[in-house]
Motif scaffolding. Sequence first.
Motif, short mmCIF file in Angstrom:
data_model
loop_
_atom_site.label_atom_id
_atom_site.label_comp_id
_atom_site.label_asym_id
_atom_site.label_seq_id
_atom_site.Cartn_x
_atom_site.Cartn_y
_atom_site.Cartn_z
N GLU A 581 0.83 -1.22 0.00
CA GLU A 581 0.00 0.00 0.00
C GLU A 581 0.86 1.27 0.00
O GLU A 581 0.48 2.29 0.55
N ASP A 582 2.01 1.18 -0.65
CA ASP A 582 2.98 2.28 -0.68
C ASP A 582 2.56 3.33 -1.71
O ASP A 582 2.20 3.00 -2.83
N ASN A 583 2.59 4.59 -1.32
CA ASN A 583 2.30 5.66 -2.29
C ASN A 583 3.44 6.69 -2.33
O ASN A 583 3.24 7.83 -2.73
N LEU A 584 4.64 6.25 -1.90
CA LEU A 584 5.77 7.18 -1.85
C LEU A 584 6.53 7.24 -3.17
O LEU A 584 7.32 8.16 -3.39
N HIS A 585 6.31 6.27 -4.03
CA HIS A 585 7.03 6.27 -5.31
C HIS A 585 6.55 7.45 -6.16
O HIS A 585 5.35 7.77 -6.19
N ILE A 591 1.47 3.47 -11.16
CA ILE A 591 1.72 2.09 -10.74
C ILE A 591 0.43 1.45 -10.22
O ILE A 591 0.13 0.29 -10.53
N TYR A 592 -0.35 2.20 -9.43
CA TYR A 592 -1.60 1.65 -8.91
C TYR A 592 -2.59 1.37 -10.04
O TYR A 592 -3.30 0.36 -10.03
N ALA A 614 -5.05 -10.82 3.96
CA ALA A 614 -5.14 -9.40 4.34
C ALA A 614 -4.70 -9.23 5.79
O ALA A 614 -4.76 -10.17 6.59
N ARG A 615 -4.27 -8.03 6.11
CA ARG A 615 -3.83 -7.78 7.48
C ARG A 615 -5.04 -7.83 8.42
O ARG A 615 -6.18 -7.61 8.02
N HIS A 630 -0.01 -5.72 -2.28
CA HIS A 630 1.21 -6.21 -1.65
C HIS A 630 2.42 -5.72 -2.45
O HIS A 630 2.32 -5.48 -3.67
N SER A 631 3.57 -5.63 -1.80
CA SER A 631 4.73 -4.97 -2.42
C SER A 631 5.17 -5.63 -3.73
O SER A 631 5.51 -4.94 -4.69
N GLU A 632 5.18 -6.99 -3.78
CA GLU A 632 5.64 -7.62 -5.02
C GLU A 632 4.67 -7.41 -6.17
O GLU A 632 5.10 -7.33 -7.33
N LYS A 633 3.37 -7.26 -5.87
CA LYS A 633 2.41 -6.98 -6.95
C LYS A 633 2.67 -5.59 -7.54
O LYS A 633 2.61 -5.41 -8.77
#
Length: 698
Positions: A581-585, A591-592, A614-615, A630-633
Amino acid sequence: MALSLPLIPAKTLTATTTITQFPENPKTLNLKQCKTIKELNQIHAHLIKTRLLHNPRIAQTLLESAAIVLPEPMNYAISIFDKLEEPDSSDYNIMIRGFTSKQSANEALILFKEMCERSVQPDEFTFPCILKACSRVHGLKEGMQIHGHVMKSGFGSNGLVQNTLIHLYGNCGEIGVARHVFDAMSERNVITWNSMIAGYTRSGCWEEVVELFRNMIEMDVGFDVVTLVCVLTACGRLADIDLGEWVDEYAEANGLKGNPTLVTSLVDMYAKCDRVETARRLFDQMPQKDVVAWSAMISGYSQANQGREALALFHKMRKTNVEPNEVTMVSVLSSCAVLGALETGEWVHSYIKKKRMKLTVNLGTALVDFYVKCGSLESGIEVFKKMPSRNVLSWTVLIQGLASNGQGKRAIEFFNLMLEENIKPNDVTFLGVLCACNHAGLFDEGRGFLVSMSRDFDIEPRIEHYGSMVDILGRAGLIEEAYQFIKNMPIEPNAVIWRTLLASCKIHKNVEIGEESLQNIVRLEPAHSGDYVLLSNIYASVGRWEDALRVKIQMKDTGVKKTLGCSLIELDGTIHEFFAEDNLHPHSEEIYNATEDMIKQIKLAGYVPNAAEARLDAEEDNKEAYVSYHSEKLAIAFGLIRTSPGTTIRISKNLRVCTDCHNVTKMVSKVFNREIVIRARNRFHHFKDGACSCMDYW
């Protein structure tokens, strides 16, 4: 020594030139202005014409100029020496020194043998010269024979000879003999102490280096920069930051910080003592940085697992005029291997070829390790086959690489080739072999190799070997047998052993042994988040949903936090990092969108999200969305939109791949016709045409 011609420069000499007067002592002649053989030839011709060459002392001065002063090979000196009617020990000493200094130490040994055969008695200067030649070629046998000659000749107590003996034995790995010579000396100067300390340094006897240095301080023996450089090397290996800082303070107080070799050693010491920021500060303050300084700092980052910083510094180094050497390349390749930076590592390999760098065992092994850790097996094998020489580490790196990439049978083939070449495996080699048996499903062969370790190679299995056997049995579905194997182990099982069994229980849905495995993990150490997730997944796989939720709640209540997943992908030499769920890139929106499009397309092919991944604190309505990011996706989606169709996508991840991401990657490889390589925490996954090399066991 050199011939001084104050009135007529050497380059103006002609056939008619005469020199009327020489100093009373020809040893004071100054021939340093003779920069070439041609100039020395002119003087030589004049000495022949005037018959002054018949003066032994003048002839010796000429010989010394040809053998030692001039940088050219020894051919001209040999021609002078061969015309001497009765060369004495001084003449032989000059030739031995010349051969040794010009990387022809074997010829020096031959000449010494000739000297003895002609009954020319060695003097106190002969033995240091010839012992130095022995040291250069690691001629321990010859050195010991000459040591005997030293004792018979009465020079055993000569300080210069003793220092050279210490250097010889230390350089040849006979550090105990070197210490015997050292202890027998009645007087020792700083050169003596440095020779002994250098010997310990070459042998990796770091504690002895520190002990000897402390003895120097207690005995009020003066030391120099050479001493401190060795001591700093030992401090780095021992992580002795206290002594290292003492040396730093001493250097500062005594104005030694201007010595680049000493500062480089400080950089290396601080980096190895996990004080990388201090090392970098010293490095940045250096006015001039040679390749050793750059290599020390890059190596420091690499050893501190700061691969990105190591590569960034290497890129900065490339902008300078400093040429990287083997040490630089090994450290850079190590960082590329950890990060999965295939493009950068391939550039390094191209540079090595372009500069015709020798493919030494260290450099070749680093290249093999880099390629196999990036999942590029064929390239790794190609480098391995081209290596002119290989040691046990080279073979082990390849065997482990093939095994972790799912090429178990091929790994065992190379192990058999290793034995055919009479390379004795070590305990780490057997870890690779057992891993190969695991990934190839060869549990009977695995049992055989475990027995063979102690029976055939006198290697006592460590707990890691027993853990590999548990993994082999677990993969084969022999959960009960794996459980009994643990109970009957000759050493106490640790948490890793039980964690390995727990992972097998997840694959084969064995609830009872899975529960006991987690209990033992918790008993031995604080459990990881992954341990609870594995047991929760076991419950979920047999429909015990309440128990699955209870485990996750227990995990939350006991304060166990899930390690944040991180995935890396290298594109055009740049490492891109993603978190769930990273949005810093900087291109996160793109990417999303690409991730959503990727998920839509594989859903059409039959993909169903696994909301169980899921968490725990995710809302029910958002669980599917969470799993999708997830990060790899995110990394895979970025790879799809940033690389050409058909290009292999390579991802590195810090955790085990979750079931949902594994399913997604299999579907993506088929729908988008891409080969995808994921290097997870415990193994490689090669995805192609909807299947994975792990055969869905990981």
